[in-house]
Design an enzyme around this catalytic site. Structure first.
Site, PDB file in Angstrom:
ATOM      1  N   ASP A 101       0.843  -1.196   0.000  1.00  0.00           N
ATOM      2  CA  ASP A 101       0.000   0.000   0.000  1.00  0.00           C
ATOM      3  C   ASP A 101       0.881   1.250   0.000  1.00  0.00           C
ATOM      4  O   ASP A 101       2.044   1.197   0.413  1.00  0.00           O
ATOM      5  CB  ASP A 101      -0.879   0.034   1.260  1.00  0.00           C
ATOM      6  CG  ASP A 101      -1.835  -1.143   1.309  1.00  0.00           C
ATOM      7  OD1 ASP A 101      -2.139  -1.705   0.241  1.00  0.00           O
ATOM      8  OD2 ASP A 101      -2.257  -1.498   2.423  1.00  0.00           O
TER       9      ASP A 101
HETATM   10  N1  URA Z   1      -1.140  -5.925   3.902  1.00  0.00           N
HETATM   11  C1  URA Z   1      -1.649  -4.686   3.931  1.00  0.00           C
HETATM   12  O1  URA Z   1      -2.681  -4.443   4.525  1.00  0.00           O
HETATM   13  N2  URA Z   1      -0.978  -3.716   3.263  1.00  0.00           N
HETATM   14  C2  URA Z   1       0.190  -3.915   2.632  1.00  0.00           C
HETATM   15  O2  URA Z   1       0.760  -2.985   2.071  1.00  0.00           O
HETATM   16  C3  URA Z   1       0.710  -5.219   2.617  1.00  0.00           C
HETATM   17  C4  URA Z   1       0.027  -6.210   3.262  1.00  0.00           C
END
Ligand code: URA
Length: 234
Positions: A101
């Site tokens: 993310d």
């Molecule tokens: N899980 C999440 O919620 N976000 C990420 O960036 C990676 C794994």
């Protein structure tokens, strides 16, 4: 391989610019000017463009320490993209093996080898991803068993696969998951009534984020690292 294709794959020229360079007589094969785009290049040939030796860009494997605020996609109107941090030839040929993310930091693997990245992203391969997670509310020890059994995420069929939770302090834990559903870590903590306030990926399968890489920095993987992923080690 055709000569025009060879030029495209060893430079940043498009097919039409490669053809123009050929017609202008700028390309030599073993010292002789060649103007024919369909001329067949063999591995023993020495090809030059404007006197500079050309060689094919082979398959590439990189790790990056992704900073916060950078997005793991190829184009975005709001955020700068991970691939734009790479000062290398033809970044558009590369893809990200397992996205993070925009607010998550840490290890991102980048390659142009689709088979290799499949080892990391395919749910069938069960490649572990380890995250350092900071949460809003205190962590209870029962969570270790809950995550090991699997939790129900909104909109998903069945429980998450067994995940390993190692509590480090009241608000920090390491979580290793064997799959990569959308926002999985945040949703897992959401499913047990907590909230992720910081997320950092430390490892993917056998590869640990290189401690020498500062946020935004990257390096090529070693042959041994590439091979370890190929072998499905974790
Ligand atoms: N899980 C999440 O919620 N976000 C990420 O960036 C990676 C794994």
């Amino acid at each position: 391989m055709r000569l025009d294709k060879f030029i495209c794959e060893s430079t940043s020229l498009t097919r039409s610019l490669a053809k123009k360079a050929l017609h202008r007589g700028e390309v030599c094969c073993n010292g002789e000017v060649v103007k024919d785009s369909s001329f067949k290049v063999t591995p023993d040939m020495h090809i030059t463009l404007d006197g500079e030796t050309l060689s094919l860009i082979g398959l590439r494997y990189l790790m990056m320490h992704k900073p916060e605020g950078i997005i793991c996609s190829t184009q975005d109107e709001e955020y700068q993209c991970v691939l734009s941090l790479l000062d290398i030839e033809k970044p558009e040929l590369l893809h990200i093996a397992g996205r993070l993310d925009v607010d998550t930091t840490g290890l991102v693997l980048i390659t142009d080898d689709g088979q290799w990245s499949h080892q990391i992203t395919s749910p069938k391969k069960a490649c572990g991803k380890r995250y350092r997670v900071t949460v809003a509310d205190p962590l209870s020890p029962e969570l270790v068993a809950q995550f090991a059994q699997g939790v129900q995420l909104n909109g998903e069929d069945g429980l998450t696969r067994p995940a390993k939770l190692e509590i480090q302090s009241s608000h920090e834990a390491l979580l290793t998951i064997m799959e990569g559903k959308y926002h999985q870590v945040k949703r897992m903590f959401g499913a047990v009534g907590n909230k992720v306030v910081g997320l950092h990926r430390e490892a993917v399968g056998p590869l640990e984020l290189d401690a020498d890489l500062q946020p935004g920095e990257w390096r090529y993987l070693t042959d041994a690292e590439v091979e370890a992923v190929r072998q499905g080690r974790s």
